[in-house]
Design a protein around this motif. Structure first.
Motif, PDB file in Angstrom:
ATOM      1  N   VAL A   9       0.817  -1.224   0.057  1.00  0.00           N
ATOM      2  CA  VAL A   9      -0.049   0.051   0.029  1.00  0.00           C
ATOM      3  C   VAL A   9       0.914   1.188   0.184  1.00  0.00           C
ATOM      4  O   VAL A   9       1.954   1.371   0.587  1.00  0.00           O
ATOM      5  N   ASN A  79      -6.583   3.287   5.359  1.00  0.00           N
ATOM      6  CA  ASN A  79      -6.677   2.480   4.532  1.00  0.00           C
ATOM      7  C   ASN A  79      -5.265   2.961   3.524  1.00  0.00           C
ATOM      8  O   ASN A  79      -4.502   2.020   2.917  1.00  0.00           O
ATOM      9  N   TRP A  82      -1.874   4.531   7.393  1.00  0.00           N
ATOM     10  CA  TRP A  82      -1.805   3.402   8.647  1.00  0.00           C
ATOM     11  C   TRP A  82      -1.371   2.070   7.664  1.00  0.00           C
ATOM     12  O   TRP A  82      -0.522   1.452   8.088  1.00  0.00           O
ATOM     13  N   ASN A  83      -2.102   1.747   6.570  1.00  0.00           N
ATOM     14  CA  ASN A  83      -1.823   0.283   6.116  1.00  0.00           C
ATOM     15  C   ASN A  83      -0.349   0.344   5.476  1.00  0.00           C
ATOM     16  O   ASN A  83       0.090  -0.600   5.319  1.00  0.00           O
ATOM     17  N   SER A  84       0.163   1.612   4.758  1.00  0.00           N
ATOM     18  CA  SER A  84       1.499   1.627   4.451  1.00  0.00           C
ATOM     19  C   SER A  84       2.431   1.519   5.459  1.00  0.00           C
ATOM     20  O   SER A  84       3.653   0.981   5.006  1.00  0.00           O
ATOM     21  N   THR A  86       2.345  -0.573   7.940  1.00  0.00           N
ATOM     22  CA  THR A  86       2.394  -1.675   8.620  1.00  0.00           C
ATOM     23  C   THR A  86       3.430  -2.401   8.008  1.00  0.00           C
ATOM     24  O   THR A  86       4.128  -3.527   8.531  1.00  0.00           O
TER      25      THR A  86
END
Length: 217
Positions: A9, A79, A82-84, A86
């Motif tokens: 992401v 989305n 945050w997800n990038s 992780t």
């Protein structure tokens, strides 16, 4: 036939910054990144992305004109950003702090020192997830102590440089700027140590729970 890996992401930084400005977010983008990362790594089981997003505005989301606007902000921050972040739970993809373009002047040095201090503070806030203390594994705890010392150094540099009564020649400023860039690498090293150690400990804990199986009475 092995399944193709999903592409990582990628956060749209330009769009994120624009939305943060639109909704007058009091937390700067560079600090939001480290706050999110700290919360991703935290051992606190109650942590959640939505709670962290709300806390950017003091605990409540800003006012929106439509449901689409709500979905847009949540989508971009959770989305997207945050997800990038992780992916930095893997040693092969370490986290990097922002690299702002600053002038080699008194103001530029103050700006860089402030950014670095806020990044450490954001990481601490995310990691502790609203608690006064966190139950961290040994390596993460030691790395956090080092980050506390680095935070104090950044605060000292900032306090000195904004004090116009204290001399600062162009040569002094250039030397200190070089030192801050070197300390940036140290900050990244310690942040990644915390993230990796907490991730390892969490996986071990979840693995032990899974292996234990159901308890018979």
């Amino acid at each position: 036939m092995p399944q193709a890996r999903k592409p990582p992401v990628v956060a749209d930084e330009k769009k994120i910054r624009a939305l943060l400005e639109t909704y007058a977010c009091p937390v700067p983008f560079h600090e939001i990144r480290t706050r999110f990362l700290g919360n991703i790594a935290t051992p606190a089981m109650s942590a959640s992305p939505i709670s962290v997003v709300k806390n950017l505005w003091g605990g409540e989301l800003p006012e929106f004109e439509s449901l689409d606007a709500v979905n847009e902000l949540i989508g971009v921050l959770v989305n997207g950003l945050w997800n990038s972040l992780t992916r930095h739970q893997k040693r092969s993809d370490p986290f990097r702090l922002v690299r702002p373009t600053v002038t080699p002047t008194r103001d530029g040095l103050a700006q860089l020192a402030l950014i670095r201090r806020q990044e450490i503070e954001g990481f601490f806030e995310g990691l502790f997830a609203g608690e006064e203390e966190a139950d961290l594994p040994a390596k993460a705890s030691a790395a956090l102590d080092s980050l506390g010392q680095l935070r104090a150094m950044m605060a000292s540099v900032y306090d000195v440089i904004i004090d116009e009564s204290k001399p600062a020649t162009p040569s002094d400023i250039a030397t200190t700027m070089k030192h801050l860039r070197e300390l940036t690498l140290a900050m990244e090293l310690e942040i990644n140590r915390v993230v990796l150690d907490c991730t390892r400990a969490r996986r071990q804990m979840l693995g032990s729970v899974s292996n234990a199986g159901p308890t018979r009475h």
